[in-house]
Write a protein that holds these residues in place. Structure first.
Motif, PDB file in Angstrom:
ATOM      1  N   ASP A  58      11.431  -3.481  -8.420  1.00 36.56           N
ATOM      2  CA  ASP A  58      10.890  -4.847  -8.335  1.00 36.56           C
ATOM      3  C   ASP A  58       9.496  -4.853  -7.724  1.00 36.56           C
ATOM      4  OD1 ASP A  58      13.138  -5.892  -9.481  1.00 36.56           O
ATOM      5  OD2 ASP A  58      14.083  -6.495  -7.593  1.00 36.56           O
ATOM      6  N   GLN A  59       9.323  -4.097  -6.633  1.00 38.27           N
ATOM      7  CA  GLN A  59       8.020  -4.082  -5.976  1.00 38.27           C
ATOM      8  C   GLN A  59       6.962  -3.414  -6.846  1.00 38.27           C
ATOM      9  OE1 GLN A  59       9.520  -3.422  -1.432  1.00 38.27           O
ATOM     10  NE2 GLN A  59       7.336  -3.612  -1.760  1.00 38.27           N
ATOM     11  N   LEU A  60       7.352  -2.360  -7.545  1.00 40.41           N
ATOM     12  CA  LEU A  60       6.412  -1.719  -8.459  1.00 40.41           C
ATOM     13  C   LEU A  60       5.984  -2.674  -9.565  1.00 40.41           C
ATOM     14  CD1 LEU A  60       8.007   1.837  -8.823  1.00 40.41           C
ATOM     15  CD2 LEU A  60       5.710   1.346  -7.964  1.00 40.41           C
ATOM     16  N   HIS A  61       6.947  -3.401 -10.096  1.00 41.95           N
ATOM     17  CA  HIS A  61       6.633  -4.333 -11.178  1.00 41.95           C
ATOM     18  C   HIS A  61       5.744  -5.473 -10.697  1.00 41.95           C
ATOM     19  CE1 HIS A  61       7.551  -7.788 -13.912  1.00 41.95           C
ATOM     20  NE2 HIS A  61       7.277  -6.853 -14.795  1.00 41.95           N
ATOM     21  N   ARG A  62       6.045  -6.001  -9.514  1.00 41.55           N
ATOM     22  CA  ARG A  62       5.266  -7.117  -8.973  1.00 41.55           C
ATOM     23  C   ARG A  62       3.819  -6.721  -8.707  1.00 41.55           C
ATOM     24  NH1 ARG A  62       8.285  -8.746  -3.739  1.00 41.55           N
ATOM     25  NH2 ARG A  62       6.310  -9.810  -3.416  1.00 41.55           N
ATOM     26  N   SER A  63       3.613  -5.490  -8.245  1.00 43.41           N
ATOM     27  CA  SER A  63       2.290  -5.078  -7.766  1.00 43.41           C
ATOM     28  C   SER A  63       1.520  -4.211  -8.747  1.00 43.41           C
ATOM     29  CB  SER A  63       2.449  -4.309  -6.443  1.00 43.41           C
ATOM     30  OG  SER A  63       3.160  -5.068  -5.485  1.00 43.41           O
ATOM     31  N   ALA A  64       2.106  -3.930  -9.902  1.00 40.64           N
ATOM     32  CA  ALA A  64       1.510  -2.951 -10.822  1.00 40.64           C
ATOM     33  C   ALA A  64       0.051  -3.268 -11.156  1.00 40.64           C
ATOM     34  CB  ALA A  64       2.345  -2.863 -12.100  1.00 40.64           C
ATOM     35  N   TRP A  65      -0.242  -4.531 -11.472  1.00 40.13           N
ATOM     36  CA  TRP A  65      -1.611  -4.866 -11.886  1.00 40.13           C
ATOM     37  C   TRP A  65      -2.549  -5.022 -10.705  1.00 40.13           C
ATOM     38  CZ3 TRP A  65      -3.062  -3.929 -16.578  1.00 40.13           C
ATOM     39  CH2 TRP A  65      -2.128  -3.984 -17.613  1.00 40.13           C
ATOM     40  N   GLU A  66      -2.021  -4.962  -9.487  1.00 43.12           N
ATOM     41  CA  GLU A  66      -2.870  -5.046  -8.299  1.00 43.12           C
ATOM     42  C   GLU A  66      -3.261  -3.664  -7.785  1.00 43.12           C
ATOM     43  OE1 GLU A  66      -0.801  -7.404  -5.457  1.00 43.12           O
ATOM     44  OE2 GLU A  66      -0.513  -9.096  -6.820  1.00 43.12           O
ATOM     45  N   PHE A  67      -2.601  -2.616  -8.302  1.00 40.94           N
ATOM     46  CA  PHE A  67      -2.928  -1.266  -7.871  1.00 40.94           C
ATOM     47  C   PHE A  67      -4.341  -0.897  -8.352  1.00 40.94           C
ATOM     48  CE2 PHE A  67       1.828   0.056  -8.059  1.00 40.94           C
ATOM     49  CZ  PHE A  67       2.048  -0.594  -6.856  1.00 40.94           C
ATOM     50  N   ASP A  68      -5.013  -0.089  -7.550  1.00 45.24           N
ATOM     51  CA  ASP A  68      -6.354   0.376  -7.898  1.00 45.24           C
ATOM     52  C   ASP A  68      -6.238   1.637  -8.761  1.00 45.24           C
ATOM     53  OD1 ASP A  68      -9.062   0.626  -8.049  1.00 45.24           O
ATOM     54  OD2 ASP A  68      -9.286   1.575  -6.071  1.00 45.24           O
ATOM     55  N   ILE A  69      -5.663   1.456  -9.946  1.00 42.69           N
ATOM     56  CA  ILE A  69      -5.479   2.574 -10.864  1.00 42.69           C
ATOM     57  C   ILE A  69      -5.970   2.148 -12.238  1.00 42.69           C
ATOM     58  CG2 ILE A  69      -3.507   3.546  -9.612  1.00 42.69           C
ATOM     59  CD1 ILE A  69      -1.629   2.216 -11.576  1.00 42.69           C
ATOM     60  N   PRO A  70      -6.310   3.115 -13.117  1.00 43.28           N
ATOM     61  CA  PRO A  70      -6.804   2.754 -14.449  1.00 43.28           C
ATOM     62  C   PRO A  70      -5.798   1.899 -15.220  1.00 43.28           C
ATOM     63  CG  PRO A  70      -7.173   5.087 -14.001  1.00 43.28           C
ATOM     64  CD  PRO A  70      -6.317   4.565 -12.887  1.00 43.28           C
ATOM     65  N   GLU A  71      -6.317   1.064 -16.104  1.00 49.96           N
ATOM     66  CA  GLU A  71      -5.454   0.156 -16.866  1.00 49.96           C
ATOM     67  C   GLU A  71      -4.442   0.917 -17.713  1.00 49.96           C
ATOM     68  OE1 GLU A  71      -6.012  -3.089 -20.448  1.00 49.96           O
ATOM     69  OE2 GLU A  71      -7.487  -3.050 -18.815  1.00 49.96           O
ATOM     70  N   GLU A 125       0.817  -1.215   0.000  1.00 60.83           N
ATOM     71  CA  GLU A 125       0.000   0.000   0.000  1.00 60.83           C
ATOM     72  C   GLU A 125       0.853   1.269   0.000  1.00 60.83           C
ATOM     73  OE1 GLU A 125      -0.125  -1.784   4.253  1.00 60.83           O
ATOM     74  OE2 GLU A 125      -0.254  -2.483   2.161  1.00 60.83           O
ATOM     75  N   GLU A 126       2.083   1.185   0.561  1.00 64.92           N
ATOM     76  CA  GLU A 126       2.971   2.344   0.538  1.00 64.92           C
ATOM     77  C   GLU A 126       3.470   2.623  -0.881  1.00 64.92           C
ATOM     78  OE1 GLU A 126       4.987   2.144   4.985  1.00 64.92           O
ATOM     79  OE2 GLU A 126       5.846   0.948   3.365  1.00 64.92           O
ATOM     80  N   VAL A 127       3.793   1.568  -1.587  1.00 65.45           N
ATOM     81  CA  VAL A 127       4.240   1.726  -2.975  1.00 65.45           C
ATOM     82  C   VAL A 127       3.085   2.229  -3.840  1.00 65.45           C
ATOM     83  CG1 VAL A 127       5.231   0.538  -4.956  1.00 65.45           C
ATOM     84  CG2 VAL A 127       5.945  -0.104  -2.658  1.00 65.45           C
ATOM     85  N   GLU A 128       1.905   1.688  -3.597  1.00 65.52           N
ATOM     86  CA  GLU A 128       0.739   2.119  -4.370  1.00 65.52           C
ATOM     87  C   GLU A 128       0.421   3.590  -4.119  1.00 65.52           C
ATOM     88  OE1 GLU A 128      -3.946   0.914  -5.155  1.00 65.52           O
ATOM     89  OE2 GLU A 128      -2.748  -0.199  -3.695  1.00 65.52           O
ATOM     90  N   ALA A 129       0.558   4.026  -2.857  1.00 69.92           N
ATOM     91  CA  ALA A 129       0.273   5.426  -2.527  1.00 69.92           C
ATOM     92  C   ALA A 129       1.211   6.359  -3.288  1.00 69.92           C
ATOM     93  CB  ALA A 129       0.400   5.646  -1.023  1.00 69.92           C
ATOM     94  N   MET A 130       2.489   5.966  -3.406  1.00 68.29           N
ATOM     95  CA  MET A 130       3.453   6.775  -4.142  1.00 68.29           C
ATOM     96  C   MET A 130       3.033   6.913  -5.606  1.00 68.29           C
ATOM     97  SD  MET A 130       7.526   6.006  -4.714  1.00 68.29           S
ATOM     98  CE  MET A 130       7.183   4.539  -5.701  1.00 68.29           C
ATOM     99  N   VAL A 131       2.618   5.815  -6.215  1.00 74.68           N
ATOM    100  CA  VAL A 131       2.193   5.847  -7.607  1.00 74.68           C
ATOM    101  C   VAL A 131       0.902   6.653  -7.760  1.00 74.68           C
ATOM    102  CG1 VAL A 131       1.432   4.436  -9.557  1.00 74.68           C
ATOM    103  CG2 VAL A 131       3.323   3.666  -8.120  1.00 74.68           C
TER     104      VAL A 131
END
Length: 329
Positions: free
Chosen positions: A277-290, A240-246
């Protein structure tokens, strides 16, 4: 030293052991997460028809464990005398192939049809060494079996690959890692919370060795292993910390995104490669537009390449966040 002092100096059983070795499977049927590979290897042993083998896949997925388990099942208590393990990343010259391997292959065996030579990280061998290895495999094929382990099979020359049965080890599933963690925790008397299990599985990213090491390190910190302890020990950011940054970058708030990146790099101690690495692993799990995910992955590819070529990690990551923010102003 008094007798009492001597007793105090002795290590406490179970506390100083390296758990990745203590809990390394000794038999093929004890290996978790490779249900498609283990039965095929067992079949070779049952039929006494072991070919040359090549194990390819990421680190910590069981390649070395599988090789040692094969040796134990073929030779039982004599496995150490009939199993030579070499690490090609340390001993990668042609002399290793010509000398150590040939000496072992020529020596007597004590009643067995063949001996096993396990060459770990074989993709680190030079081209000349691989060519020499190919000739050695031909010369001693009647009494020696080779097991090659590598991360990238494409780095192994075709003449060697064609002489081996190739097994591709994939990253271990979350269920396999969780089962192993719970088993070890129960044996060691450690309390692991559910969120602690999830954190260990996330930090491991399919690497069983990393998961067990993280569990042992976290267990030293206290009687209970929870999410906070695991993320602190492994220097891993919460998803969630990485997602918040994005999210901040995609919303056009570069200042907030940069502050989040600063916290990860400077306060949490993550390396730029870890963040990628963490961004790549979680990219499709983020609640952001495709479409935003696609742009993020495109930027990640560029940043990863530039960092690999020697560019400044922090500068490249900030540039990535800036480009995402500019697109959404």
């Amino acid at each position: 030293m008094s007798e009492a002092d001597a007793e105090a100096a002795e290590p406490t059983p179970g506390k100083t052991e390296v758990w990745i070795e203590k809990y390394r499977p000794e038999r093929l049927d004890e290996i978790k997460g490779h249900e498609n590979i283990v039965p095929r290897l067992q079949r070779y042993i049952e039929q006494d028809d072991l070919p040359h083998l090549m194990f390819a896949g990421p680190a910590g997925t069981g390649k070395t464990t599988a090789a040692q388990s094969i040796a134990r099942e073929v030779y039982d208590d004599d496995w150490r005398e009939n199993f030579l393990e070499l690490n090609a990343s340390d001993q990668r010259g042609i002399d290793v192939v010509r000398d150590r391997i040939k000496d072992f292959a020529r020596s007597s065996f004590g009643g067995y049809d063949h001996r096993i030579i396990f060459l770990d990280e074989a993709d680190a061998l030079t081209s000349d060494a691989q060519s020499a290895l190919r000739r050695t495999m031909e010369q001693f094929s009647n009494n020696t079996r080779f097991i090659l382990s590598c991360n990238y099979s494409s780095q192994i020359i075709d003449p060697i690959q064609s002489r081996c049965a190739v097994f591709r080890f994939t990253e271990l599933s979350e269920d396999a890692i969780e089962a192993q963690i719970r088993e070890i925790a129960e044996i060691e008397g450690i309390t692991v919370t559910d969120d602690g299990i999830d954190a260990l599985v996330y930090a491991a990213d399919g690497d069983m060795r990393k998961a067990i090491n993280a569990l042992q390190a976290a267990a030293v910190m206290g009687e209970t292993v929870d999410e906070e302890t695991v993320f602190a020990i492994t220097s891993t950011a919460r998803p969630e910390e990485v997602e918040a940054m994005v999210d901040h970058a995609i919303d056009g708030d570069f200042t907030a995104a940069r502050a989040a990146l600063e916290d990860l790099l400077m306060e949490r101690g993550l390396a730029g490669g870890d963040v990628i690495d963490q961004l790549h692993r979680s990219a499709w799990e983020f609640d952001i537009p495709e479409q935003a995910t696609v742009r993020l992955l495109e930027r990640l590819g560029e940043v990863d390449y530039r960092i690999t070529e020697g560019a400044n990690e922090r500068l490249q990551l900030e540039a990535m966040l800036a480009s995402l923010a500019l697109e959404n102003e």
